[in-house]
Design a protein around this motif. Sequence first.
Motif, mmCIF file in Angstrom:
data_model
loop_
_atom_site.group_PDB
_atom_site.id
_atom_site.type_symbol
_atom_site.label_atom_id
_atom_site.label_comp_id
_atom_site.label_asym_id
_atom_site.label_seq_id
_atom_site.Cartn_x
_atom_site.Cartn_y
_atom_site.Cartn_z
ATOM 1 N N PHE A 1 13.018 16.012 10.511
ATOM 2 C CA PHE A 1 12.467 15.332 11.666
ATOM 3 C C PHE A 1 13.578 14.597 12.398
ATOM 4 C CE2 PHE A 1 8.850 15.608 8.768
ATOM 5 C CZ PHE A 1 7.926 16.205 9.593
ATOM 6 N N ASP A 2 13.287 14.183 13.591
ATOM 7 C CA ASP A 2 14.211 13.426 14.415
ATOM 8 C C ASP A 2 14.377 12.020 13.824
ATOM 9 O OD1 ASP A 2 15.470 11.928 16.393
ATOM 10 O OD2 ASP A 2 14.062 12.480 17.975
ATOM 11 N N TRP A 3 15.621 11.652 13.483
ATOM 12 C CA TRP A 3 15.868 10.344 12.875
ATOM 13 C C TRP A 3 15.397 9.200 13.764
ATOM 14 C CZ3 TRP A 3 15.887 7.538 8.930
ATOM 15 C CH2 TRP A 3 16.372 6.229 8.970
ATOM 16 N N ASN A 4 15.559 9.323 15.066
ATOM 17 C CA ASN A 4 15.121 8.247 15.970
ATOM 18 C C ASN A 4 13.620 8.007 15.850
ATOM 19 O OD1 ASN A 4 17.708 7.749 16.987
ATOM 20 N ND2 ASN A 4 17.494 9.395 18.486
ATOM 21 N N GLU A 5 12.842 9.074 15.730
ATOM 22 C CA GLU A 5 11.390 8.940 15.561
ATOM 23 C C GLU A 5 11.062 8.326 14.199
ATOM 24 O OE1 GLU A 5 8.575 9.587 17.608
ATOM 25 O OE2 GLU A 5 10.223 9.416 19.032
ATOM 26 N N VAL A 6 11.716 8.811 13.163
ATOM 27 C CA VAL A 6 11.474 8.287 11.812
ATOM 28 C C VAL A 6 11.842 6.806 11.759
ATOM 29 C CG1 VAL A 6 12.249 8.415 9.400
ATOM 30 C CG2 VAL A 6 11.720 10.515 10.659
ATOM 31 N N SER A 7 12.971 6.441 12.323
ATOM 32 C CA SER A 7 13.421 5.057 12.320
ATOM 33 C C SER A 7 12.445 4.157 13.090
ATOM 34 C CB SER A 7 14.815 4.976 12.943
ATOM 35 O OG SER A 7 15.264 3.656 12.987
ATOM 36 N N ARG A 8 11.983 4.637 14.241
ATOM 37 C CA ARG A 8 11.021 3.873 15.042
ATOM 38 C C ARG A 8 9.717 3.673 14.267
ATOM 39 N NH1 ARG A 8 6.769 5.148 17.669
ATOM 40 N NH2 ARG A 8 7.124 7.393 17.601
ATOM 41 N N ARG A 9 9.213 4.749 13.666
ATOM 42 C CA ARG A 9 7.965 4.636 12.895
ATOM 43 C C ARG A 9 8.141 3.715 11.694
ATOM 44 N NH1 ARG A 9 7.476 10.764 13.068
ATOM 45 N NH2 ARG A 9 6.414 11.144 15.025
ATOM 46 N N SER A 10 9.289 3.827 11.035
ATOM 47 C CA SER A 10 9.562 2.972 9.877
ATOM 48 C C SER A 10 9.540 1.503 10.281
ATOM 49 C CB SER A 10 10.930 3.342 9.282
ATOM 50 O OG SER A 10 11.293 2.442 8.274
ATOM 51 N N ASP A 11 10.200 1.186 11.383
ATOM 52 C CA ASP A 11 10.205 -0.197 11.885
ATOM 53 C C ASP A 11 8.792 -0.652 12.253
ATOM 54 O OD1 ASP A 11 12.939 -0.418 11.550
ATOM 55 O OD2 ASP A 11 13.413 -0.048 13.657
ATOM 56 N N ASN A 12 8.017 0.248 12.855
ATOM 57 C CA ASN A 12 6.646 -0.097 13.218
ATOM 58 C C ASN A 12 5.786 -0.372 11.987
ATOM 59 O OD1 ASN A 12 7.195 0.076 15.935
ATOM 60 N ND2 ASN A 12 6.339 2.129 16.173
ATOM 61 N N VAL A 13 5.948 0.429 10.945
ATOM 62 C CA VAL A 13 5.197 0.206 9.703
ATOM 63 C C VAL A 13 5.581 -1.147 9.115
ATOM 64 C CG1 VAL A 13 4.955 0.958 7.296
ATOM 65 C CG2 VAL A 13 4.759 2.630 9.151
ATOM 66 N N TRP A 14 6.886 -1.448 9.098
ATOM 67 C CA TRP A 14 7.327 -2.729 8.542
ATOM 68 C C TRP A 14 6.765 -3.904 9.359
ATOM 69 C CZ3 TRP A 14 9.086 -4.142 4.027
ATOM 70 C CH2 TRP A 14 9.504 -5.460 3.871
ATOM 71 N N LYS A 15 6.844 -3.800 10.676
ATOM 72 C CA LYS A 15 6.332 -4.872 11.542
ATOM 73 C C LYS A 15 4.826 -5.050 11.354
ATOM 74 C CE LYS A 15 9.900 -4.271 15.019
ATOM 75 N NZ LYS A 15 10.246 -3.645 16.316
ATOM 76 N N HIS A 16 4.096 -3.934 11.310
ATOM 77 C CA HIS A 16 2.651 -3.989 11.101
ATOM 78 C C HIS A 16 2.326 -4.671 9.777
ATOM 79 C CE1 HIS A 16 -1.526 -2.829 10.606
ATOM 80 N NE2 HIS A 16 -1.197 -2.302 9.443
ATOM 81 N N CYS A 17 2.982 -4.233 8.719
ATOM 82 C CA CYS A 17 2.712 -4.812 7.401
ATOM 83 C C CYS A 17 3.110 -6.281 7.341
ATOM 84 C CB CYS A 17 3.391 -3.984 6.308
ATOM 85 S SG CYS A 17 2.547 -2.418 5.985
ATOM 86 N N SER A 18 4.182 -6.639 8.025
ATOM 87 C CA SER A 18 4.598 -8.051 8.061
ATOM 88 C C SER A 18 3.520 -8.909 8.722
ATOM 89 C CB SER A 18 5.912 -8.206 8.823
ATOM 90 O OG SER A 18 6.959 -7.561 8.129
ATOM 91 N N LEU A 19 2.914 -8.384 9.782
ATOM 92 C CA LEU A 19 1.837 -9.123 10.440
ATOM 93 C C LEU A 19 0.600 -9.210 9.560
ATOM 94 C CD1 LEU A 19 2.144 -7.701 14.065
ATOM 95 C CD2 LEU A 19 2.722 -10.013 13.291
ATOM 96 N N ILE A 20 0.261 -8.127 8.897
ATOM 97 C CA ILE A 20 -0.893 -8.101 7.990
ATOM 98 C C ILE A 20 -0.660 -9.070 6.837
ATOM 99 C CG2 ILE A 20 -2.181 -6.678 6.320
ATOM 100 C CD1 ILE A 20 -2.831 -6.127 9.276
ATOM 101 N N GLY A 21 0.577 -9.121 6.339
ATOM 102 C CA GLY A 21 0.923 -9.993 5.222
ATOM 103 C C GLY A 21 0.805 -11.465 5.568
ATOM 104 N N LYS A 22 0.875 -11.810 6.857
ATOM 105 C CA LYS A 22 0.781 -13.211 7.291
ATOM 106 C C LYS A 22 -0.650 -13.666 7.486
ATOM 107 C CE LYS A 22 5.274 -13.252 9.518
ATOM 108 N NZ LYS A 22 6.014 -13.340 10.763
ATOM 109 N N LEU A 23 -1.591 -12.723 7.504
ATOM 110 C CA LEU A 23 -2.996 -13.083 7.736
ATOM 111 C C LEU A 23 -3.594 -13.796 6.543
ATOM 112 C CD1 LEU A 23 -4.292 -9.865 9.511
ATOM 113 C CD2 LEU A 23 -3.554 -12.000 10.535
#
Length: 161
Positions: free
Chosen positions: A139-161
């Motif tokens: 896969f395209d590394w830029n897409e994988v990297s973007r999705r990875s960052d999005n998953v981390w950001k999402h989980c970080s927000l969920i973890g703060k709830l």
Amino acid sequence: MSALTAFAVLCLALSIPNAEARALDNSGDPLASAPVLDYHFDPSADELVPESQPEPDVVFAPGDTDFPGFASKNKVIEFLKTCEETADLDLDCGVDFHLAVFYEDAKPADRCCEQVLKPGKQCHDVLVKFIYRFEGVAFDWNEVSRRSDNVWKHCSLIGKL
């Protein structure tokens, strides 16, 4: 079967359709001539066992930007095993994580976020780079990297709830 083993098997299974494309272009692949591991499930041991000897270690070139601070592939694997022990990632969450990072813009189930966050950002980043670089994910590394960052950001927000 450990979660990391199950996750690695899942990664390999999901990347099978890309095997032909990868076989055509293995220029620059330091493992192109390495033996292929062929795992099978041993019900008596409840685990996957290799049919052949493990592949040789890959020593990284000085200045390797994917894995700074790691001298070789085996050192990265040792680090990821420590991450696995900390995360205690179950197979369902491993699948959610893998699909959200490598296959589509999606978020893992909220209950999985704690498992993703627990070992820390470095474990998350190294695991994604390891799968991308060594498990044959085409896969395209830029897409994988973007999705990875999005998953981390999402989980970080969920973890703060």
